[in-house]
Each structure stands twice: as structure tokens, then as C-alpha cells.
Scaffold this motif. Structure first.
Motif, mmCIF file in Angstrom:
data_model
loop_
_atom_site.group_PDB
_atom_site.id
_atom_site.type_symbol
_atom_site.label_atom_id
_atom_site.label_comp_id
_atom_site.label_asym_id
_atom_site.label_seq_id
_atom_site.Cartn_x
_atom_site.Cartn_y
_atom_site.Cartn_z
ATOM 1 N N SER A 48 0.820 -1.217 0.000
ATOM 2 C CA SER A 48 0.000 0.000 0.000
ATOM 3 C C SER A 48 0.851 1.263 0.000
ATOM 4 C CB SER A 48 -0.940 0.003 1.209
ATOM 5 O OG SER A 48 -0.231 0.228 2.420
ATOM 6 N N PHE A 49 2.044 1.193 0.573
ATOM 7 C CA PHE A 49 2.929 2.359 0.630
ATOM 8 C C PHE A 49 3.722 2.542 -0.662
ATOM 9 C CE2 PHE A 49 3.358 1.649 5.504
ATOM 10 C CZ PHE A 49 2.085 2.142 5.692
ATOM 11 N N MET A 50 3.922 1.458 -1.415
ATOM 12 C CA MET A 50 4.807 1.481 -2.581
ATOM 13 C C MET A 50 4.131 2.072 -3.818
ATOM 14 S SD MET A 50 6.537 -2.317 -2.266
ATOM 15 C CE MET A 50 7.723 -2.042 -3.607
ATOM 16 N N ASP A 51 4.972 2.593 -4.712
ATOM 17 C CA ASP A 51 4.560 2.910 -6.078
ATOM 18 C C ASP A 51 5.411 2.024 -6.974
ATOM 19 O OD1 ASP A 51 3.955 3.835 -8.565
ATOM 20 O OD2 ASP A 51 4.703 5.872 -8.257
ATOM 21 N N GLN A 52 4.896 0.851 -7.290
ATOM 22 C CA GLN A 52 5.702 -0.147 -7.985
ATOM 23 C C GLN A 52 5.927 0.195 -9.455
ATOM 24 O OE1 GLN A 52 5.096 -4.340 -6.580
ATOM 25 N NE2 GLN A 52 3.362 -3.449 -5.478
ATOM 26 N N LYS A 53 5.280 1.254 -9.915
ATOM 27 C CA LYS A 53 5.543 1.726 -11.277
ATOM 28 C C LYS A 53 6.798 2.597 -11.336
ATOM 29 C CE LYS A 53 0.671 1.676 -12.662
ATOM 30 N NZ LYS A 53 -0.487 2.514 -13.116
ATOM 31 N N ALA A 54 7.211 3.099 -10.180
ATOM 32 C CA ALA A 54 8.415 3.941 -10.135
ATOM 33 C C ALA A 54 9.651 3.080 -10.358
ATOM 34 C CB ALA A 54 8.499 4.663 -8.795
ATOM 35 N N ASP A 55 10.679 3.682 -10.909
ATOM 36 C CA ASP A 55 11.931 2.973 -11.183
ATOM 37 C C ASP A 55 12.784 2.961 -9.914
ATOM 38 O OD1 ASP A 55 14.349 1.985 -12.010
ATOM 39 O OD2 ASP A 55 14.675 3.466 -13.598
ATOM 40 N N PRO A 56 13.024 1.785 -9.315
ATOM 41 C CA PRO A 56 13.813 1.741 -8.077
ATOM 42 C C PRO A 56 15.245 2.226 -8.265
ATOM 43 C CG PRO A 56 13.463 -0.475 -8.939
ATOM 44 C CD PRO A 56 12.596 0.446 -9.745
ATOM 45 N N CYS A 57 15.731 2.196 -9.494
ATOM 46 C CA CYS A 57 17.101 2.644 -9.753
ATOM 47 C C CYS A 57 17.186 4.148 -9.992
ATOM 48 C CB CYS A 57 17.685 1.900 -10.948
ATOM 49 S SG CYS A 57 17.852 0.129 -10.654
ATOM 50 N N HIS A 58 16.045 4.808 -10.119
ATOM 51 C CA HIS A 58 16.026 6.260 -10.277
ATOM 52 C C HIS A 58 15.763 6.945 -8.937
ATOM 53 C CE1 HIS A 58 15.411 10.224 -11.936
ATOM 54 N NE2 HIS A 58 14.214 10.281 -11.363
ATOM 55 N N ASP A 59 14.765 6.446 -8.192
ATOM 56 C CA ASP A 59 14.410 7.047 -6.898
ATOM 57 C C ASP A 59 13.774 5.958 -6.044
ATOM 58 O OD1 ASP A 59 13.319 8.343 -4.724
ATOM 59 O OD2 ASP A 59 12.485 10.011 -5.871
ATOM 60 N N PHE A 60 14.579 5.353 -5.183
ATOM 61 C CA PHE A 60 14.073 4.225 -4.408
ATOM 62 C C PHE A 60 13.064 4.666 -3.354
ATOM 63 C CE2 PHE A 60 14.339 0.523 -1.512
ATOM 64 C CZ PHE A 60 14.125 -0.486 -2.449
ATOM 65 N N TYR A 61 13.115 5.919 -2.936
ATOM 66 C CA TYR A 61 12.108 6.410 -1.988
ATOM 67 C C TYR A 61 10.739 6.431 -2.658
ATOM 68 C CZ TYR A 61 9.573 9.284 1.364
ATOM 69 O OH TYR A 61 8.628 9.733 2.264
ATOM 70 N N SER A 62 10.658 6.937 -3.882
ATOM 71 C CA SER A 62 9.384 6.950 -4.603
ATOM 72 C C SER A 62 8.871 5.538 -4.835
ATOM 73 C CB SER A 62 9.533 7.678 -5.941
ATOM 74 O OG SER A 62 9.827 9.039 -5.732
ATOM 75 N N PHE A 63 9.784 4.628 -5.145
ATOM 76 C CA PHE A 63 9.412 3.231 -5.358
ATOM 77 C C PHE A 63 8.836 2.615 -4.075
ATOM 78 C CE2 PHE A 63 10.821 -1.255 -5.051
ATOM 79 C CZ PHE A 63 10.088 -1.800 -6.096
ATOM 80 N N SER A 64 9.487 2.859 -2.947
ATOM 81 C CA SER A 64 9.086 2.228 -1.677
ATOM 82 C C SER A 64 7.987 2.989 -0.950
ATOM 83 C CB SER A 64 10.303 2.102 -0.754
ATOM 84 O OG SER A 64 11.309 1.328 -1.347
ATOM 85 N N CYS A 65 7.932 4.310 -1.133
ATOM 86 C CA CYS A 65 7.041 5.158 -0.324
ATOM 87 C C CYS A 65 6.149 6.066 -1.166
ATOM 88 C CB CYS A 65 7.875 6.035 0.617
ATOM 89 S SG CYS A 65 8.956 5.131 1.734
#
Length: 690
Positions: A48-65
Motif C-alpha cells: 500500500s505504501f509502494m509505487d511499484q511503477k516507479a523505477d527503483p534505480c532512479h528514486d528508491f524512496y518513490s518506489f518504496s514510499c
């Protein structure tokens, strides 16, 4: 079929369909069904906290939070900030309120007195008109207040230093400047006197001086005005005029506050009383200040803390009219006794919990521990501590891992690590009966309760000067956030962390618990070797044990962090560069250390023991889950109005940079998420200390 709503951190996480309509909804049941339910709920929370569409290699905070702020908006919740530590504190407060509102047969007499204090706060409206009279009686113990006396006030009868010293002697309240008793930083087995500044309501120099914080100064000015008008019955216009004078005086005093990052060992200077007297006499008579406030002549050496404050104080006092100084001293005296009642019962309860924490934090922690003690969590913390300590010991002994530290200095670091201890802040060994002797709190009079509490605290402070040094107490500051007490070489774990399901549960994968709980412990361990921590030895005494080459290498590597974090933008503005990198060093080293400990544990397991190292329906490996869990500690949302305040007053980075900073410096993270070299989360240049 029925819906079962699972609450873990105060949020509704998931609605599950249960095929067992008759099962008891009890999360403490040790059954396969409940265990699986909790694992499913943890999956739902993480996703629920994640944005799995975000690129973890670009911004891991956006990916996880990336979805956290939408679910937990500080603006919509009308709070300053949201996040795991706020959830921990809120959960703790709910349990404390429940404890304080009920009397039980196992309550000790000290528990009952703490509950009386809380109850007296709830009943504060019953004081009515007597509140003002009680506050005026407090003032009358030490003289008279110009704003109350008008033209009849006798200026020649007022001695500011005598007055503030008498208040400190009676009620342990340091106004402007005073004497404190604390452990000797170079010999922590004994206590010494320290000349210290008062506590400032806005805390930091930047809060008093920076243009960006003007709104907070205006709000505080309104508080002063309200106290004068409402609690001392000063006429409105006069209250407004006087409040401005008092505030301007406090701003001038704040000019002498220390800079961010300066530690106790940097600011404390051991001198004779005569040497300090010579520095500031006749305006600041240190001998008389000590004699009156401590009730005796102090003949041995004492510490002067932050001499810049005293130097500034002398100049400010010499140019400030006596009536202003007098009004300020008496305002600060009653400030400690003032509590504005709320018309909303829940808000009043929270305010009274906060006040009870202020005066009796360790009692509440002990009451909480006795009532909610969870042996599983205590064992989990102790087990993690051993693994983290062992991993850092291996790192220190490695000929390659920390080759920038010379072997003799590394040996001293190993000795410090071996001596470092970890304690849960349960105060189980404290003698509360002895501490509460002669206190006699009551449930009807809040002002009298504060008076008695401060009276006893002042007496105890004077007595401690000639007693063996006891463990440091930091009140409510240690109630929900771990801390490294450098002067004791001890890590303190708050009892609030023992609450299940926030950070730990025996059904969670170790990847989750090492990424959260173990990381927080490792973060505090690294503080023992950061900018300030490296100035304290294995016994917790202040002394420089680093050789010149190792120290020079430390400073060079620290500069890398200064530049890295100075490049980040928050709320559209570049973060200010700071030579102090203690928190960033601890964030980076703590994450690496927790991961190293987890990897060693993982590699020691046979395949069948790793079956639960992932979560159901979550498509990430165990090691990826470690990094996601670490990142989600720092998922948060900050109210737009306090973002500037956060940057100016908090030595910690905003949550986003506590994620992307350490992870972008860590090769093993990049390998687990296949981040290409040169990507935002895998830069070519990395900052590494530990």
C-alpha cells in the motif's frame, strides 16, 4: 464468509475474506491461521505504501514510499508529520492513557502518585480564579514583577542574578543562566557542576534569527502575551507591549546559542571557579550564582558550557533595562506552571499525557514495561544486538574493510565496541519508593503538584554532586526513539519499540526485522564512531584516541557526505551544507551493518529455513525485501507549513534522503535491484566510512 480488518500501525491495511467465521479475532493467538493472517497483512501494508511503477534505480524512496503521503497525509490528519515513529508514539500514548485512567490492584504507591498528577492536570479548570493567585504567590517567593506592580516597583531592590539563583535553588528551574550537575565528561564515574544556559522554548538559534522561521516567532510571541493576560490578569495592551519586550530580550540571549553539530566535548571547558569569575565579573558573578543556587561554596573545578553564551549574556544584560530582565525572569518562572485547559476532552487528555511524560517519563516507561512486557521482543532485540555487534567486530578486524584506519586505532575501536552495551529503557532496577519519598502528590491541584515535583528535583540535584554518577536520564526524549549515550557507551532502546507489529513480529521475515529494528540499533552503534562519538572512549569518557592519519582520513571521507547531501533539494531548495555529518554517517553505516548482519544470517541458513523469508504474494526476494523495509522506516509526510522548520532545526535529513543517500552509496543494493552503473541510485562516486 466475513471481512476481517487488520490493524498494524494504526492504518486499515487490508480486508481479508475468512473461511472460518467462528474464529476468535485475536492477533495474539499462536495458530497457523493467525500467523498467515499477519503475514498477509504485512504484505498489504508494504504494497500500500509502494509505487511499484516507479523505477527503483532512479528514486528508491518513490518506489518504496510513493503512495505513503496520499494514505497518511499530514495536512488532512492535521498533524506536523506522519511516519513510523509518530505511529509508535501514538500507540504508546494510547496505552499510557489507558493506564493513567484506571487504578488497579497491582499499582504501586508511586504509580498512584503519577496518576494523581495526571488527574490534577485533567482537573485544571477547577482551579478557576485561584490559578492566577497561585502563580502570583510563586512570584512573591522571590520578589515582585514590574508589570504587576507598575510604578510602585522598586528597581534598586532587584538583583537579577540573586533572583534567578534563588529560583534555581528552590525549583531547579534555570532562568537565563545557572548551574547543573552532570557526569564529568572525562571521568564519568563522578559528577561535576556545569555552568549552563537556560532551555529555550524555540530551542535553536536559527528559530530565533532566520527570516524563514518568522512565523514561529510570531506564534511564540502570542503565547507570551496570552500567558501574561490570561494567567496573570495583565491588561491587554500592557500584556502586548510587555510580551514584545520579553521576546526581544530572549532573541538577544539566543544569539549566544551553539551551532548545529557542536557536541558536549566541544563545548565544555574545565576551569576553576576563579577563572570563570575573572572572565565575566562583575556583570556575571559566578561565585555568587553557584553559592546561592547550590547552597554552598563550590571550591573544585567546574565546567563552563558554551562560553559564547555567557560572553553574549554579559553584553545583553548590560544594555537591557532592569524591569525587562525582572519581568522575563518571573515570566519564565511561571511558564513551567502554566497549562491552558482545552474544551475538548481528548485534546486535554493528550496534553496531560505530554505533561506527565515531561515530569515522570521513566515512571510511565516502567509502568508500560510491567504491564505490556513482551519477552519475545526483548529476546529479538538482544539476539539482533549480538549479530550486529559481531558483524561490526568482523569489519573492524578486516585488513581491507577499514584500511583507512591505522591498526592501533582500530584496536581501540574494537575495545570500544566490545565494551558497548545495549539496554531496554525499562527502569526495572530503579528505586522509585526512595525517589518519591516526601513527594505526596494529590489529584486536585496541578500547580501544587508541579511545585512539589520541582522542589524535590532541586534538592536531589544538589545531593547528586557528592554521590556516585548514575545512568543518564533524558526524560521523554528516550521514550520512543533509540539513543546512543556516548558518555556511557550504552545504547538505550525505548520500551515503545517493544510494541508488536510496528517493526517486529515473530511471524515476519527476518528481512523485515533486520531492515527496520536491526537497522535502528546499528544506526545507534555507528553513532559511537561518528563526528562526536569518536571523541569518547570505551569507558564513555571524553578523550582523543584517534591517531593523526586515521583522523585525517575520517575528515576526508566525511567531506564526501557533506558534498553529497548538500546537493539534494527539498521542497524546491538546496539543503544547506554542514560539516557535521553525524546522522548521515550513522544512516549509511547503520544500513550497511544491518544488511551485513542479515546477509550473514541468511547465508548460514539451510534452504528449508528460508521458506518464510519472503511474504505471500509479494514478488520480491528476501534481500530486496530488506531494502524495501529499510526504506519504509522513512516513509513520511510533512505538513507544508513545517517543512522549513524541519530543515532548519533537525540534524536528520528529510526521510527521502535518509533512503536514497545510504542506498545510492551501497553496491550490494545496486546488485539486488540491477541498477546500471551511473544511474541515480548507483552513481560512480560513492561515500563510504563504515
Amino acid at each position: 464468509m466475513r471481512l476481517l480488518y487488520i490493524f498494524i500501525t494504526g492504518q486499515v491495511l487490508i480486508a481479508l475474506t475468512s473461511a472460518a467465521p467462528g474464529i476468535k479475532d485475536d492477533l495474539t493467538q499462536d495458530t497457523p491461521y493467525i500467523k498467515e493472517l499477519l503475514r498477509q497483512a504485512k504484505t498489504a501494508e508494504i504494497e500500500s505504501f509502494m509505487d511499484q511503477k516507479a523505477d527503483p534505480c532512479h528514486d528508491f524512496y518513490s518506489f518504496s514510499c510513493g503512495n505513503y503521503a496520499r494514505i497518511n497525509s499530514a495536512l488532512s490528519m492535521q498533524v506536523f508529520t506522519t511516519g513510523i515513529f509518530q505511529n509508535l508514539n501514538n500507540g504508546f500514548d494510547r496505552k499510557v492513557i489507558k493506564m493513567l485512567n484506571t487504578y488497579e490492584i497491582h499499582d504501586s504507591s508511586e504509580d498512584i502518585q503519577v496518576k494523581y498528577f495526571y488527574e490534577s492536570c485533567l482537573r485544571i479548570k477547577e482551579l478557576n480564579s485561584t490559578y492566577t493567585e497561585k502563580l502570583k504567590s510563586l512570584i512573591a517567593e522571590f520578589g515582585s514583577m514590574p508589570v504587576l506592580e507598575g510604578s510602585s516597583w522598586e528597581e534598586e531592590d532587584f538583583d537579577w542574578l540573586e533572583t534567578t539563583a534563588r529560583i534555581a535553588h528552590q525549583y531547579e528551574e534555570i532562568v537565563i543562566v545557572g548551574a547543573e550537575v552532570f557526569k564529568d565528561i572525562v571521568n564519568n564515574q563522578r559528577n561535576r557542576v556545569y555552568i549552563v544556559q537556560q532551555e529555550f522554548p524555540l530551542e535553536k538559534r536559527s528559530m530565533y534569527l532566520n527570516n524563514e522561521t518568522l512565523i514561529y516567532r510570531e506564534k511564540y510571541l502570542g503565547v507570551i502575551e496570552n500567558i501574561l493576560e490570561r494567567f496573570l490578569a495583565v491588561e491587554k495592551e500592557l500584556a502586548k507591549e510587555t510580551a514584545k519586550e520579553l521576546f526581544d530580550f530572549e532573541v538577544e540571549l539566543a544569539e549566544g546559542l551553539s551551532s548545529p553539530g557542536e557536541g558536549l566535548s566541544d563545548l565544555a571547558e574545565l576551569l576553576t571557579v576563579a577563572e570563570i569569575q575573572e572572565r565575566y565579573s562583575p556583570t556575571l558573578d559566578i561565585k555568587r550564582l553557584l553559592s546561592v543556587s547550590m547552597g554552598e561554596t563550590i571550591s573544585e573545578e567546574i565546567y563552563e558550557y558554551n562560553k559564547r553564551y555567557q560572553q553574549n549574556l554579559v553584553e545583553v544584560i548590560e544594555r537591557t533595562p532592569k524591569p525587562t530582565v525582572a519581568n522575563y525572569i518571573f515570566y519564565r518562572l511561571i511558564y513551567e506552571f502554566v497549562e491552558k485547559p482545552s474544551d475538548r476532552p481528548e485534546k486535554q487528555k493528550q496534553a496531560c499525557v505530554d505533561l506527565t511524560k515531561k515530569f515522570f517519563a521513566k515512571n510511565l516507561d516502567n509502568m508500560f514495561y510491567r504491564r505490556y512486557n513482551n519477552e519475545k521482543s526483548s529476546r529479538e532485540i538482544e539476539n539482533m544486538w549480538r549479530q550486529i555487534k559481531s558483524s561490526f567486530n568482523d569489519t573492524l578486524r578486516s585488513s581491507q574493510a577499514l584500511d583507512w584506519i591505522e591498526r592501533p586505532t582500530r584496536n581501540l575501536a574494537i575495545a570500544k565496541l566490545q565494551a558497548m552495551t545495549l539496554e531496554v529503557n525499562n527502569y526495572a532496577e530503579d528505586n522509585f519508593t526512595e525517589e518519591f519519598a516526601d513527594l505526596h502528590l494529590q489529584s486536585s491541584d496541578y500547580v501544587e503538584n508541579v511545585r512539589r515535583t520541582n522542589l524535590l528535583a532541586a534538592k536531589r540535584k544538589r545531593e547528586t554532586l557528592y554521590q556516585p554518577a548514575k545512568p543518564v536520564e533524558a526524560g521523554s526524549k528516550l521514550s520512543y526513539s533509540p539513543a546512543n549515550i556516548l558518555i556511557e557507551n550504552t545504547i538505550k532502546i525505548p520500551v515503545a519499540l517493544l510494541q508488536p507489529f510496528y517493526l517486529w513480529s515473530d511471524v515476519y521475515p527476518n528481512a523485515v526485522m533486520f531492515g527496520t529494528l536491526a537497522y535502528l540499533i546499528a544506526h545507534e552503534l555507528i553513532h559511537g564512531f561518528d563526528d562526536n562519538g569518536r571523541k569518547f572512549d570505551a569507558k564513555g569518557n571524553s578523550h582523543d584516541w584517534w591517531d593523526e592519519r586515521s583522523s585525517s582520513n575520517f575528515l576526508k571521507r566525511r567531506e564526501c557526505f557533506t558534498k553529497q547531501y548538500g546537493r539534494y533539494k527539498y521542497d524546491g531548495n538546496l539543503l544547506k551544507e554542514s560539516t557535521s555529518q553525524a546522522e548521515n554517517i550513522a544512516d549509511n553505516g547503520g544500513m550497511r551493518l544491518a544488511y551485513t548482519a542479515y546477509r550473514k544470517w541468511y547465508e548460514s541458513q539451510v534452504e528449508k529455513d528460508l521458506a518464510k523469508e519472503t511474504l505471500p504474494n509479494l514478488r520480491y526476494t528476501a534481500k530486496q525485501l530488506f531494502f524495501i523495509s529499510f526504506a519504509q522506516i522513512w516513509c513520511n509526510d510533512v505538513h507544508p507549513k513545517v517543512k522549513t522548520l524541519q530543515v532548519l532545526t533537525d540534524q536528520h535529513m528529510p526521510g527521502k534522503f535518509r533512503v536514497i543517500g545510504p542506498l545510492s552509496n551501497f553496491d550490494e543494493f545496486s546488485r539486488e535491484f540491477n541498477c546500471p552503473s551511473g544511474s541515480a541510485m548507483n552513481p560512480l562516486e560513492k561515500c563510504v566510512l563504515y
